[in-house]
Design an enzyme around this catalytic site. Sequence first.
Site, PDB file in Angstrom:
ATOM      1  N   ASP A 188       9.191 -22.283  11.821  1.00 37.99           N
ATOM      2  CA  ASP A 188       7.854 -21.840  12.213  1.00 37.99           C
ATOM      3  C   ASP A 188       6.995 -23.079  12.441  1.00 37.99           C
ATOM      4  O   ASP A 188       6.644 -23.778  11.485  1.00 37.99           O
ATOM      5  CB  ASP A 188       7.271 -20.960  11.103  1.00 37.99           C
ATOM      6  CG  ASP A 188       5.925 -20.333  11.470  1.00 37.99           C
ATOM      7  OD1 ASP A 188       5.273 -20.832  12.404  1.00 37.99           O
ATOM      8  OD2 ASP A 188       5.544 -19.346  10.811  1.00 37.99           O
ATOM      9  N   HIS A 189       6.651 -23.318  13.706  1.00 40.54           N
ATOM     10  CA  HIS A 189       5.934 -24.556  14.033  1.00 40.54           C
ATOM     11  C   HIS A 189       4.492 -24.546  13.531  1.00 40.54           C
ATOM     12  O   HIS A 189       3.814 -25.581  13.561  1.00 40.54           O
ATOM     13  CB  HIS A 189       5.949 -24.787  15.547  1.00 40.54           C
ATOM     14  CG  HIS A 189       6.160 -26.213  15.929  1.00 40.54           C
ATOM     15  ND1 HIS A 189       5.562 -27.263  15.248  1.00 40.54           N
ATOM     16  CD2 HIS A 189       6.890 -26.786  16.908  1.00 40.54           C
ATOM     17  CE1 HIS A 189       5.917 -28.406  15.804  1.00 40.54           C
ATOM     18  NE2 HIS A 189       6.731 -28.151  16.815  1.00 40.54           N
ATOM     19  N   ARG A 190       4.004 -23.402  13.053  1.00 41.59           N
ATOM     20  CA  ARG A 190       2.681 -23.380  12.421  1.00 41.59           C
ATOM     21  C   ARG A 190       2.726 -24.024  11.046  1.00 41.59           C
ATOM     22  O   ARG A 190       1.721 -24.566  10.572  1.00 41.59           O
ATOM     23  CB  ARG A 190       2.186 -21.936  12.285  1.00 41.59           C
ATOM     24  CG  ARG A 190       2.030 -21.171  13.582  1.00 41.59           C
ATOM     25  CD  ARG A 190       1.718 -19.707  13.316  1.00 41.59           C
ATOM     26  NE  ARG A 190       2.766 -19.069  12.515  1.00 41.59           N
ATOM     27  CZ  ARG A 190       2.680 -17.829  12.026  1.00 41.59           C
ATOM     28  NH1 ARG A 190       1.599 -17.105  12.240  1.00 41.59           N
ATOM     29  NH2 ARG A 190       3.673 -17.320  11.310  1.00 41.59           N
TER      30      ARG A 190
END
Length: 368
Positions: free
Chosen positions: A343-345
Amino acid sequence: MSIELKLPDVGEGIAEGEIVRWLVAEGAQVKEDDLLVEILTDKANIELPSPVNGTLLRILAKSGQLVKVGEPIALIEPATVKSAGAGGEVLATPVVRKVAKDLGVELSALLGSGPGGRVTEEDVRRAAAPTAPADVPAESASGERIPFKGKRRMIARKVLAAKTRVPHALLVDEADVSGLLAERAKMRETGEREGVRITVLPFIMKAVAGALQRHPALNASLDEDRDAIVRKKTIDIGMAVDAEDGLVVPVARNADGKSVIELAREIDRLSAAAREGTVSPGDLAGGTFTISSVGSIGGLFSYPIINVPEAAILAAHKIVTRPVVRDGEVVPREMMYLSLSFDHRIVDGGEATRFLNEVVRRIEASAI
């Protein structure tokens, strides 16, 4: 007086469930803690008991229906009124009594809906009606039509939410598992003696657990309601199991504190329960990271979908003998691709790369 039976909040962020089947018919007498209905959530099947003694007056949610947490699914009449006349005799006409006898229905177990609590023919036939059968696949000119419900629908909703809500990023590397396979061969005798099957998965799980200790950003989740990243205190690794009726992800608790043999034993237990459909809700909840070991089936490479709300998932693929360069010479080695979706967040590419480097290092060095 009737009370509403509602879909309970079983935790783990579950917001809805699907009614699989009712275990009793409308009009049936039930006791407190008698199982009434089987419900499917995106974590597990649960069986909901009756909270009181009484009669299942009306079913509000039919088989196959999706209901929200807190939504009424049935009405139960507490056992305060009996359908009897003077001396405790059940109030029913001779015709109704004959219908009850023919259908094998005990009149004294019913709460009559007629005047004065009289049992009607409809009450008897409703009590005798079997639980609705599962939908049968229908044939059409274009092919077989299979109802899109149950676990398949739950899986679909979960992966759709994951792909639409979470910005997936993918990282790929390869590991030389020649040393790991040699170590596994040495441990097989111990495994046979202890009744444990030694596969590649417990080695990978141990390597991942060690890497998560050094890179806790991957052992995390995003609490969107409170705008907070939650780094987990324990390392509880889920493993994707290819069960007959769909994907199941049981969780190995405290993976970092277990040996390879202990992990192998836990993997055996969880896999068997998942495939037999007996895995408990507790074994399906609270994972902090997931491994998909698709290599045991086949496949050179995949792009795994994150098991939301976790930060990442690792897929381990099939082992292939390939020529590689070692010390300036081309030699055959046992190689395996690893793909990490994250999850790049929550995680940046640099941290994800360092984590995967650590996983590969531990696999190749058997530093596990």
